[in-house]
Design an enzyme around this catalytic site. Structure first.
Site, PDB file in Angstrom:
ATOM      1  N   ASN A  82      35.804  34.038  32.741  1.00 31.55           N
ATOM      2  CA  ASN A  82      35.857  35.511  32.862  1.00 31.55           C
ATOM      3  C   ASN A  82      36.166  35.912  31.508  1.00 31.55           C
ATOM      4  OD1 ASN A  82      35.340  35.280  35.523  1.00 31.55           O
ATOM      5  ND2 ASN A  82      37.402  36.262  36.270  1.00 31.55           N
ATOM      6  N   VAL A  83      35.429  37.077  31.383  1.00 36.75           N
ATOM      7  CA  VAL A  83      35.801  37.963  29.958  1.00 36.75           C
ATOM      8  C   VAL A  83      35.981  39.502  30.265  1.00 36.75           C
ATOM      9  CG1 VAL A  83      34.659  38.331  27.703  1.00 36.75           C
ATOM     10  CG2 VAL A  83      34.532  36.105  28.609  1.00 36.75           C
ATOM     11  N   HIS A 106      39.946  32.196  33.845  1.00 34.57           N
ATOM     12  CA  HIS A 106      40.161  33.288  33.275  1.00 34.57           C
ATOM     13  C   HIS A 106      40.659  33.618  31.991  1.00 34.57           C
ATOM     14  CE1 HIS A 106      40.018  35.514  37.360  1.00 34.57           C
ATOM     15  NE2 HIS A 106      39.684  34.323  37.859  1.00 34.57           N
ATOM     16  N   GLY A 107      40.759  34.748  31.357  1.00 35.25           N
ATOM     17  CA  GLY A 107      41.424  35.015  30.244  1.00 35.25           C
ATOM     18  C   GLY A 107      40.548  34.316  29.140  1.00 35.25           C
ATOM     19  N   ALA A 108      39.469  34.576  28.887  1.00 37.00           N
ATOM     20  CA  ALA A 108      38.565  33.730  27.865  1.00 37.00           C
ATOM     21  C   ALA A 108      38.534  34.703  26.664  1.00 37.00           C
ATOM     22  CB  ALA A 108      37.264  33.516  28.567  1.00 37.00           C
ATOM     23  N   SER A 109      38.845  35.924  26.685  1.00 40.26           N
ATOM     24  CA  SER A 109      38.742  36.708  25.479  1.00 40.26           C
ATOM     25  C   SER A 109      39.585  36.139  24.245  1.00 40.26           C
ATOM     26  CB  SER A 109      39.136  38.094  25.710  1.00 40.26           C
ATOM     27  OG  SER A 109      38.173  38.844  26.382  1.00 40.26           O
ATOM     28  N   ASP A 131      36.475  40.955  41.612  1.00 38.92           N
ATOM     29  CA  ASP A 131      37.560  40.303  40.852  1.00 38.92           C
ATOM     30  C   ASP A 131      39.013  40.655  41.206  1.00 38.92           C
ATOM     31  OD1 ASP A 131      38.380  38.654  38.672  1.00 38.92           O
ATOM     32  OD2 ASP A 131      38.153  39.976  37.146  1.00 38.92           O
ATOM     33  N   HIS A 160      45.275  36.232  30.182  1.00 38.26           N
ATOM     34  CA  HIS A 160      44.620  37.388  30.138  1.00 38.26           C
ATOM     35  C   HIS A 160      44.861  38.343  29.038  1.00 38.26           C
ATOM     36  CE1 HIS A 160      44.177  37.349  34.945  1.00 38.26           C
ATOM     37  NE2 HIS A 160      43.022  37.292  34.420  1.00 38.26           N
ATOM     38  N   GLY A 161      43.757  38.644  28.353  1.00 31.25           N
ATOM     39  CA  GLY A 161      43.986  39.710  27.168  1.00 31.25           C
ATOM     40  C   GLY A 161      44.100  38.776  26.002  1.00 31.25           C
TER      41      GLY A 161
HETATM   42  P1  13P Z   1      40.438  38.541  29.210  1.00 35.94           P
HETATM   43  O1  13P Z   1      40.514  39.988  29.295  1.00 35.94           O
HETATM   44  O2  13P Z   1      41.300  37.719  28.533  1.00 35.94           O
HETATM   45  O3  13P Z   1      38.808  38.445  29.061  1.00 35.94           O
HETATM   46  O4  13P Z   1      40.389  38.245  30.842  1.00 35.94           O
HETATM   47  C1  13P Z   1      39.313  38.698  31.926  1.00 35.94           C
HETATM   48  C2  13P Z   1      39.737  37.921  33.033  1.00 35.94           C
HETATM   49  O5  13P Z   1      40.251  37.026  33.335  1.00 35.94           O
HETATM   50  C3  13P Z   1      39.451  38.985  34.307  1.00 35.94           C
HETATM   51  O6  13P Z   1      39.496  38.205  35.508  1.00 35.94           O
END
Ligand code: 13P
Length: 287
Positions: A230-231, A208-211, A81, A180-181
């Site tokens: 991505n999580v 990306h950044g699906a959390s 990644d 992200h995050g």
């Molecule tokens: P999150 O931390 O928001 O899930 O993002 C993960 C990510 O995009 C890793 O490349």
């Protein structure tokens, strides 16, 4: 067993699913993610590096992730990644990674193309596929943030088409308001822009950044060409909360094994929950 190629991504997109890319840092996160793939019977990507290499060491984490994937009954790709480093990319390809993300999103357009083209050339020699990024996300790969994406950094659909054509990249990570995050306020994706990007490029899109992304937004993305999601932060939080809960009972007898097991099981359960969300089924839409 190892998952090669992007066919699983294309198949997932075809059926309204997406393949999760879960970030792994250590034995417990690798085995939690692997256990989730086995329990769900769905393909996943274990994303081991490049930020987690700083914690675990490159060789140790590469071997751990590849060994877990090779010996699993589930289809598991091992993915690098967010790498800006062609040497790191080459080392992972030589070790047997099934895909890499070359991240030239911080570079001017022409330099991003040049870096990505070179990563694609190297990956082809190893039968691996390449994800690249156009546009820049706010937030941090490993640290929670309340930052919100800038309009200026969003992916331009016409540039995306030119980029994919010029680089031959296999999947494209997009910036459409994703962060992200975790964020203070719920993220709203620019789904119109995403639809235009999907129309303009022939390869699977990556979010990306699906959390913490609201499930309606997530399904909006799945309906517009996003085939890999991505999580990271959700799994880290689950791990840390489980360890905190298990710590008082573990401490008196120095029972580290039960502590690590709690972390691993929490990662498995969080990954399973994400997998169910990456589904067009009614239970996947709940929440
Ligand atoms: P999150 O931390 O928001 O899930 O993002 C993960 C990510 O995009 C890793 O490349």
């Amino acid at each position: 067993m190892l998952l090669h190629g992007t066919e699983a991504l294309k198949q997932a997109a075809h059926t309204g699913h997406a393949v999760p890319g879960f970030v792994a840092y250590n034995l417990e996160t690798v085995s939690g993610i692997t256990a989730a793939a086995e329990a769900a019977g769905r393909p996943v990507l274990v994303q081991a590096g490049s930020s987690p290499f700083k914690h675990a060491g490159r060789r140790a984490l590469m071997r751990l992730a590849l060994d877990a994937a090779e010996h699993s009954g589930a289809l598991i790709g091992v993915h690098l990644d967010h790498s800006r480093d062609l040497h790191e990319i080459t080392v992972c390809l030589e070790a047997g990674y099934t895909s890499v993300m070359v991240d030239g999103s911080h570079l001017p357009f022409a330099e991003n193309i040049a870096l990505t083209k070179e990563a694609v050339r190297r990956a082809r020699d190893h039968g691996a596929w390449v994800e690249a990024e156009l546009g820049a996300l706010e937030g941090d790969e490993d640290v929670s943030t309340d930052a919100v994406a800038e309009t200026a950094s969003l992916t331009d659909p016409r540039q995306a088409a030119e980029f994919v054509e010029a680089t031959g990249v296999d999947a494209l990570a997009v910036a459409v308001g994703n962060v992200h995050g975790f964020t203070k306020d719920p993220v709203r994706l620019d789904l119109e822009r995403l639809a235009l990007i999907h129309e303009a490029v022939p390869v699977p899109l990556v979010l990306h950044g699906a959390s913490g992304l609201p499930v309606g937004q997530l399904h909006g993305a799945l309906a517009r060409g996003v085939a890999k999601v991505n999580v990271n932060a959700e799994l880290r939080r689950a791990y840390l909360e489980a360890v905190r809960t298990a710590l008082p009972a573990a401490l008196p007898g120095s029972d580290a094994v039960s502590l690590w097991a709690a972390g691993r099981d929490a990662v498995r359960d969080a990954a399973l929950e994400v997998i169910s969300r990456l589904s067009p089924s009614p239970e996947g839409r709940a929440g």
